[in-house]
Design a protein around this motif. Sequence first.
Motif, PDB file in Angstrom:
ATOM      1  N   GLY A 131       0.819  -1.211   0.000  1.00 55.24           N
ATOM      2  CA  GLY A 131       0.000   0.000   0.000  1.00 55.24           C
ATOM      3  C   GLY A 131       0.845   1.250   0.000  1.00 55.24           C
ATOM      4  N   ASN A 132       0.652   2.096  -1.012  1.00 53.17           N
ATOM      5  CA  ASN A 132       1.439   3.325  -1.097  1.00 53.17           C
ATOM      6  C   ASN A 132       1.162   4.264   0.058  1.00 53.17           C
ATOM      7  OD1 ASN A 132       2.636   2.509  -3.494  1.00 53.17           O
ATOM      8  ND2 ASN A 132       1.050   3.451  -4.769  1.00 53.17           N
ATOM      9  N   GLY A 133      -0.110   4.340   0.495  1.00 59.07           N
ATOM     10  CA  GLY A 133      -0.422   5.192   1.638  1.00 59.07           C
ATOM     11  C   GLY A 133       0.265   4.714   2.897  1.00 59.07           C
ATOM     12  N   ARG A 134       0.293   3.405   3.109  1.00 57.61           N
ATOM     13  CA  ARG A 134       0.959   2.830   4.287  1.00 57.61           C
ATOM     14  C   ARG A 134       2.456   3.150   4.262  1.00 57.61           C
ATOM     15  NH1 ARG A 134      -0.707  -1.387   7.374  1.00 57.61           N
ATOM     16  NH2 ARG A 134      -2.336  -1.844   5.837  1.00 57.61           N
ATOM     17  N   ASP A 267      -5.399   5.209   1.706  1.00 53.92           N
ATOM     18  CA  ASP A 267      -5.503   3.984   0.908  1.00 53.92           C
ATOM     19  C   ASP A 267      -6.962   3.530   0.814  1.00 53.92           C
ATOM     20  OD1 ASP A 267      -2.827   3.646   0.241  1.00 53.92           O
ATOM     21  OD2 ASP A 267      -2.377   2.417   2.001  1.00 53.92           O
ATOM     22  N   ARG A 271      -7.202   9.731  -2.207  1.00 56.64           N
ATOM     23  CA  ARG A 271      -6.313  10.817  -1.811  1.00 56.64           C
ATOM     24  C   ARG A 271      -7.014  12.171  -1.779  1.00 56.64           C
ATOM     25  NH1 ARG A 271      -3.325   6.479  -0.602  1.00 56.64           N
ATOM     26  NH2 ARG A 271      -2.448   5.452  -2.430  1.00 56.64           N
ATOM     27  N   ALA A 318       1.826   9.700  -1.556  1.00 60.02           N
ATOM     28  CA  ALA A 318       1.280   8.473  -2.135  1.00 60.02           C
ATOM     29  C   ALA A 318       0.706   8.734  -3.521  1.00 60.02           C
ATOM     30  CB  ALA A 318       0.197   7.905  -1.221  1.00 60.02           C
ATOM     31  N   ASP A 322       1.306   6.658  -6.892  1.00 58.76           N
ATOM     32  CA  ASP A 322       0.167   6.109  -7.617  1.00 58.76           C
ATOM     33  C   ASP A 322       0.289   6.333  -9.126  1.00 58.76           C
ATOM     34  OD1 ASP A 322      -0.985   5.369  -5.206  1.00 58.76           O
ATOM     35  OD2 ASP A 322      -2.331   7.107  -5.120  1.00 58.76           O
TER      36      ASP A 322
END
Length: 401
Positions: A131-134, A267, A271, A318, A322
């Motif tokens: 996960g990019n947000g994580r 995530d 965003r 993030a 993405d």
Amino acid sequence: MTRRGTRIRLAVGVWGVLVSQVFLYPGVEDIVVALGGDGTIRAGMWFLVAEFAAFVAFASVWGAASDAVGRRMPLAAAGALGGAAGYLVLAAAPTLDLPFAGVLVVRLVGGAATIGAFSLAITALADLAGGNGRNMGAAGIAIGLGAALGSVVGGRLADADPLYPLYAAAGTLIAVAILFGTVSEELPGGERLRVGDVLGRLRRRPVLAVPYAFGFIDRMTAGFFALVGVYYFRESFGLDAAGAGLALAAFFVPFALLQYPAGVLSDRIGRAIPVVVGSICYGLGIVAVGVSPVLWVAVAAMVAVGALGALVAPATMALVTDVAAVETRGAALGGFNVFGSLGFLAGFLLGGTTTATAGFLAAFLVVGLSEVAIATVAARAVWRISGSESDYSWPETRTGS
């Protein structure tokens, strides 16, 4: 090494780079005087600007180089060692009779090295699955905690001796370089390109301009607080360097602690809401700091601003990951750091110049309302590229306009 262990080590590396950098901020006035400059806000401004000018010039170069060779950590370690050497030369400047212009040159060279350690550690986090947000939340909490600790400890070190923050910064970066040597990389598969080709492909991704613009404004506010915020708390409320460091920590502690959950949230919901709504509230909070009549109100406003900044930062980073192609991810995040460093420069220059000519209140208004303006102007673009349009609609869409 597990992916979680790699994430933790990389986050600690990012934290260490930020600690070393922020050690200098609370006592920047005293450090500049010790290194041969005067005690004005303009001298402090140029001392900080010199480092970030190098950040601007070299962030994408480091990223593109790592994309080309398929390795991040050896280059990141080299950058950390170069940054440490720069701090040690600065600490020796008084005994070397180095003029203040020479000090600024050393800052440029040290900054060119340090940005490699910082940018490539964040890129290595972005390489991880999960996960990019994580992953960007992990980077964000490291940035915030590094800034929080650096501001508190740096202020106390500067009160003891203006050169102590320089020695502490050098030692921290040496430890970071050693840590990077223990990290197992997880680069995604993709075409290996030459540095020039990587940068060329990056220029053909105009969609990156949206998160870059937010990164510019967000970092502008951080640069503003790093310079003007320190002078504001010291001159308006009579604080020493340690007190100013604690005031900055009121921003950085919630900014740090809330980044990881905010990244995970982005995530799940996309965003757009964290970036747009968070940015508007963040800008208004900055204005609230500048109009605070007493110290406790200003500190409380700093806490609120830190929490709002935590909502925005990981979602913005993030968003870069993405939309960036796998084979140009290092350069894309390096580009984000270029615009972020330009934002820091703008925060130093705009904040320092506005404060010197029109006072603190005008400076807080200009910077805070700039954050509101970018969120208002770019809201639709963020909504579109974040992939949230299928789940949410703008009010005018629902009314048929």
